[in-house]
Design a protein around this motif. Sequence first.
Motif, PDB file in Angstrom:
ATOM      1  N   MET A  91      28.329  69.499 179.078  1.00  0.00           N
ATOM      2  CA  MET A  91      28.919  68.493 179.186  1.00  0.00           C
ATOM      3  C   MET A  91      29.423  68.131 180.383  1.00  0.00           C
ATOM      4  O   MET A  91      30.814  67.780 181.700  1.00  0.00           O
ATOM      5  CB  MET A  91      30.664  69.074 178.398  1.00  0.00           C
ATOM      6  CG  MET A  91      30.351  69.497 177.128  1.00  0.00           C
ATOM      7  SD  MET A  91      32.272  69.764 176.372  1.00  0.00           S
ATOM      8  CE  MET A  91      32.872  68.809 176.426  1.00  0.00           C
ATOM      9  N   VAL A  96      32.894  67.218 181.894  1.00  0.00           N
ATOM     10  CA  VAL A  96      33.822  68.131 182.100  1.00  0.00           C
ATOM     11  C   VAL A  96      33.991  67.936 184.244  1.00  0.00           C
ATOM     12  O   VAL A  96      32.621  68.325 184.215  1.00  0.00           O
ATOM     13  CB  VAL A  96      33.223  69.231 181.553  1.00  0.00           C
ATOM     14  CG1 VAL A  96      34.698  70.266 182.535  1.00  0.00           C
ATOM     15  CG2 VAL A  96      33.653  69.096 180.367  1.00  0.00           C
ATOM     16  N   ARG A 103      46.443  60.979 177.770  1.00  0.00           N
ATOM     17  CA  ARG A 103      46.205  62.244 177.644  1.00  0.00           C
ATOM     18  C   ARG A 103      46.942  63.297 177.894  1.00  0.00           C
ATOM     19  O   ARG A 103      47.934  63.475 178.903  1.00  0.00           O
ATOM     20  CB  ARG A 103      44.570  62.377 177.974  1.00  0.00           C
ATOM     21  CG  ARG A 103      43.356  61.745 177.867  1.00  0.00           C
ATOM     22  CD  ARG A 103      42.766  62.609 177.681  1.00  0.00           C
ATOM     23  NE  ARG A 103      42.405  63.561 176.537  1.00  0.00           N
ATOM     24  CZ  ARG A 103      41.483  64.777 176.493  1.00  0.00           C
ATOM     25  NH1 ARG A 103      40.789  64.277 177.057  1.00  0.00           N
ATOM     26  NH2 ARG A 103      41.363  65.060 175.568  1.00  0.00           N
ATOM     27  N   LYS A 130      40.897  77.230 172.603  1.00  0.00           N
ATOM     28  CA  LYS A 130      40.100  76.137 171.854  1.00  0.00           C
ATOM     29  C   LYS A 130      41.545  75.987 170.261  1.00  0.00           C
ATOM     30  O   LYS A 130      42.001  75.004 170.152  1.00  0.00           O
ATOM     31  CB  LYS A 130      38.919  75.377 171.749  1.00  0.00           C
ATOM     32  CG  LYS A 130      38.899  74.490 171.455  1.00  0.00           C
ATOM     33  CD  LYS A 130      37.586  74.225 171.104  1.00  0.00           C
ATOM     34  CE  LYS A 130      36.783  72.630 170.750  1.00  0.00           C
ATOM     35  NZ  LYS A 130      37.421  73.309 168.733  1.00  0.00           N
ATOM     36  N   ASN A 183      45.077  75.102 170.746  1.00  0.00           N
ATOM     37  CA  ASN A 183      45.749  74.139 171.511  1.00  0.00           C
ATOM     38  C   ASN A 183      45.908  72.989 170.745  1.00  0.00           C
ATOM     39  O   ASN A 183      46.125  72.501 170.332  1.00  0.00           O
ATOM     40  CB  ASN A 183      44.134  74.181 172.708  1.00  0.00           C
ATOM     41  CG  ASN A 183      44.713  72.773 173.303  1.00  0.00           C
ATOM     42  OD1 ASN A 183      43.955  71.557 172.669  1.00  0.00           O
ATOM     43  ND2 ASN A 183      45.933  72.522 173.823  1.00  0.00           N
ATOM     44  N   GLU A 184      44.558  73.219 169.197  1.00  0.00           N
ATOM     45  CA  GLU A 184      44.317  72.633 168.312  1.00  0.00           C
ATOM     46  C   GLU A 184      45.280  72.378 167.307  1.00  0.00           C
ATOM     47  O   GLU A 184      45.750  71.071 166.553  1.00  0.00           O
ATOM     48  CB  GLU A 184      42.944  72.449 167.562  1.00  0.00           C
ATOM     49  CG  GLU A 184      41.614  72.723 168.695  1.00  0.00           C
ATOM     50  CD  GLU A 184      40.845  72.714 167.424  1.00  0.00           C
ATOM     51  OE1 GLU A 184      40.215  73.078 166.417  1.00  0.00           O
ATOM     52  OE2 GLU A 184      39.752  72.945 167.919  1.00  0.00           O
ATOM     53  N   MET A 225      44.419  66.057 168.113  1.00  0.00           N
ATOM     54  CA  MET A 225      43.680  65.604 168.509  1.00  0.00           C
ATOM     55  C   MET A 225      42.806  65.027 169.273  1.00  0.00           C
ATOM     56  O   MET A 225      41.785  65.198 169.327  1.00  0.00           O
ATOM     57  CB  MET A 225      42.636  65.885 167.124  1.00  0.00           C
ATOM     58  CG  MET A 225      43.254  66.741 166.745  1.00  0.00           C
ATOM     59  SD  MET A 225      42.999  68.759 167.058  1.00  0.00           S
ATOM     60  CE  MET A 225      41.219  68.321 166.706  1.00  0.00           C
ATOM     61  N   GLN A 226      43.061  63.988 169.188  1.00  0.00           N
ATOM     62  CA  GLN A 226      42.275  62.587 169.557  1.00  0.00           C
ATOM     63  C   GLN A 226      42.763  62.676 171.608  1.00  0.00           C
ATOM     64  O   GLN A 226      42.544  62.327 172.109  1.00  0.00           O
ATOM     65  CB  GLN A 226      42.617  60.864 169.737  1.00  0.00           C
ATOM     66  CG  GLN A 226      42.527  60.075 169.618  1.00  0.00           C
ATOM     67  CD  GLN A 226      42.198  58.752 169.411  1.00  0.00           C
ATOM     68  OE1 GLN A 226      43.142  58.396 168.028  1.00  0.00           O
ATOM     69  NE2 GLN A 226      41.657  57.653 169.610  1.00  0.00           N
ATOM     70  N   GLY A 276      44.637  68.113 175.025  1.00  0.00           N
ATOM     71  CA  GLY A 276      42.761  68.882 175.271  1.00  0.00           C
ATOM     72  C   GLY A 276      43.438  70.097 175.676  1.00  0.00           C
ATOM     73  O   GLY A 276      44.265  70.231 176.153  1.00  0.00           O
ATOM     74  N   SER A 293      32.241  75.047 177.331  1.00  0.00           N
ATOM     75  CA  SER A 293      31.689  74.399 176.071  1.00  0.00           C
ATOM     76  C   SER A 293      32.704  74.108 174.843  1.00  0.00           C
ATOM     77  O   SER A 293      32.296  73.662 173.762  1.00  0.00           O
ATOM     78  CB  SER A 293      30.718  75.834 175.311  1.00  0.00           C
ATOM     79  OG  SER A 293      31.438  76.516 175.110  1.00  0.00           O
ATOM     80  N   LYS A 294      34.386  74.873 175.728  1.00  0.00           N
ATOM     81  CA  LYS A 294      35.200  74.718 174.821  1.00  0.00           C
ATOM     82  C   LYS A 294      36.360  73.427 175.808  1.00  0.00           C
ATOM     83  O   LYS A 294      37.124  73.697 174.882  1.00  0.00           O
ATOM     84  CB  LYS A 294      35.878  75.943 174.656  1.00  0.00           C
ATOM     85  CG  LYS A 294      34.898  77.192 173.921  1.00  0.00           C
ATOM     86  CD  LYS A 294      34.318  76.806 172.459  1.00  0.00           C
ATOM     87  CE  LYS A 294      33.431  77.414 171.974  1.00  0.00           C
ATOM     88  NZ  LYS A 294      32.983  76.843 170.496  1.00  0.00           N
ATOM     89  N   THR A 345      38.485  70.190 176.434  1.00  0.00           N
ATOM     90  CA  THR A 345      38.599  69.688 175.163  1.00  0.00           C
ATOM     91  C   THR A 345      39.664  68.883 175.951  1.00  0.00           C
ATOM     92  O   THR A 345      40.054  67.214 176.291  1.00  0.00           O
ATOM     93  CB  THR A 345      38.811  69.620 174.739  1.00  0.00           C
ATOM     94  OG1 THR A 345      40.722  70.679 174.190  1.00  0.00           O
ATOM     95  CG2 THR A 345      37.852  70.406 173.499  1.00  0.00           C
TER      96      THR A 345
END
Length: 361
Positions: A20, A23, A237, A259, A262-263, A278-279, A282, A324-325, A327
């Motif tokens: 990513m 990141v 954020r 992850k 956290n969601e 979610m937007q 993170g 990869s996780k 956010t």
Amino acid sequence: MTKKLMMMFVLAFGLVAAVMADVKLVNVGSNLPKLDELKANISKYEQQAPFDGVMIMLGSSSDVFNPAAFTDGQKNEMRAAGEVYKKIPFKKWTYNFLGVLADQNRPLWFNDDYWKNVTANWTTAAQLAKSCGMVGICLDPEGYGVYPVESFWRSESCIEGKGNLLNGGGPQPADPLHSQAQYIAEARKRGKQIGDAIFAVFPEMVLWSFYFWSFNGADLMGAFCNGLLEAMPPKARLIDGDEWSGYTAQNAAAYERMKERNETGCGLLDEALKAKHMQQGGFAPAFYMDAYAFAANNDCLKPTIDSVENRVEYFAQNFEAALSKATGGHIWIYGEQLTWWPAEGGSVVDWETLLPGIHKV
């Protein structure tokens, strides 16, 4: 994430990383360079250490939850440090955060005068971070010298007087006047109060904490986060560092669990704010270098690390999983005993010397 670090991982270990490109890698630790060291050595540090940014404190006044508002003298010291910071010729380390603390002052949730001063302190910090061109603010919410360290952020501890004060001072005083529901409502109100103030002066701030929702189930921290999130403008954020879970993560499944937690705000998120979270929320995974390097610290990674032949490769595998996780825009790496750059004259061993290949291609 720096291309140099990822190329080292891919070339050295044949890993196929879920790259990513946005990141970043942020340096945190007890051996961070001071302002004068940064000013004198930034080119060397940027060449030797694989980071995109650093968490740094400016001046000696970083406890934003202090019951007293920062004095004019303290604010002048912070601004003077900010002027030094702005003259440092950063080229790679541009994803930087102003560090602030909760430290040893228990929030007085129902005291308006206290929160007037705390709001002023937070606003000063936000103005400083904004004026310095930083990405945002990094909060360490632990009450050092108070055990458990999250007791300030638990309604149970506040109501029943659980948790020991620093320096052997005994338990916190109990509060028979307020219920759990009142504490939670007040914590959310104060989170929104702080959010309204800091986002007014820094609307695009990345507000990152070593713990937010993940602070050991602390219900007042969860409520405080709901208030912050409620106040957040579209470009801001709210990033959870989930510190201890990162320090003890031993495989890819651990980062997936972080992850997923956290969601949901670790079960503390107001469902009405889920879409916003979610937007704009993170997760920024943490790594504790000492756990990979030293037997005294690697209980964090047991039993897996006991059978690891190449600890750098093991770090790389976990790093790939974290990448990869992630956010929250970055991964942060904390270290206590060593630095990421060799000391003059070789008097101090650095991480690369101890763990060859950790940041060099």
